[in-house]
Design a protein around this motif. Structure first.
Motif: not given
Length: 227
Positions: A118-141
């Protein structure tokens, strides 16, 4: 022929309010992932964010949760999770993914699958994916755990280029096989922001959101300037 893995899709967000586009994302993702022949999409979860997120214009999670439940009344596979918005404070996305995974085999729709299948995946839009590059918004871990242990199903909207963004990120490139890009061939630009704007201007929102959700908004005078 190898058996298909059960796949659960999780969408996190404000859902302020939920729109027809939010629901379409689930259907687009389900069609695409089922078509791979590797997965059987069995359940989709909507998880409204906690009130402490403090996004401008965010109304009470009690209202947002109720609207989400009204929106999915006609769906036989999309569910609404209140775990995130019922907690004492804001939760990181990876925590919600872990929770959904922990309860996955309790759902009657996936009980015929062993836990490891059983797998769980995050469903998102391209805007959320691109937010990964926003400094201090997401933890690298957190990002590493999301893309390595869970994975993404990303809806590619007109004007975005998620594959180029994946290529520019060493972390995403390393786990690109666990990031599934879904092309939205029928453009749909409905957004919660547009719905709220129309409501403030006393314009029609019919066919932008499910009718029961619209009725709820009008009954409780939500999103109006006076409110």
């Amino acid at each position: 022929m190898a058996s298909k893995s059960s796949l659960i899709l999780l969408a996190c967000g404000s859902f302020n309010p939920i729109t027809n586009m939010h629901l379409r994302l689930f259907e687009l993702a389900k069609d695409t992932m089922n078509a791979t022949g590797r997965y059987d999409v069995t359940v989709g979860y909507i998880s409204p964010v906690h009130d402490s997120y403090k996004k401008e214009g965010l109304i009470s999670s009690e209202h947002r949760l109720r609207m989400c439940r009204l929106a999915i009344e006609t769906s036989n596979w999309i569910r609404c999770s209140d775990w995130e918005c019922r907690r004492d404070g804001w939760s990181r996305t990876v925590e919600v993914l872990r929770y959904i995974k922990s309860i996955s085999t309790q759902n009657s729709l996936v009980q015929n699958h062993p836990d490891e299948d059983v797998h769980v995946k995050l469903l998102c839009g391209a805007d959320l994916l691109e937010s990964f590059a926003t400094p201090d918004l997401w933890s690298t871990d957190d990002l590493k755990e999301i893309v390595e242990k869970f994975g993404l199903v990303c809806i590619n909207r007109h004007g975005s280029d998620p594959r180029k963004f994946i290529y520019s990120s060493d972390l995403l490139w390393r786990y690109e096989n666990n990031i599934h890009i879904v092309t939205e061939w029928i453009p749909n630009e409905i957004s919660s922001t547009c719905v709220r704007r129309a409501l403030r201007r006393q314009q029609s929102i019919k066919y932008l959101i499910p009718d029961p959700v619209a009725d709820y908004i009008y009954t409780h005078s939500l999103y109006s300037t006076a409110n």
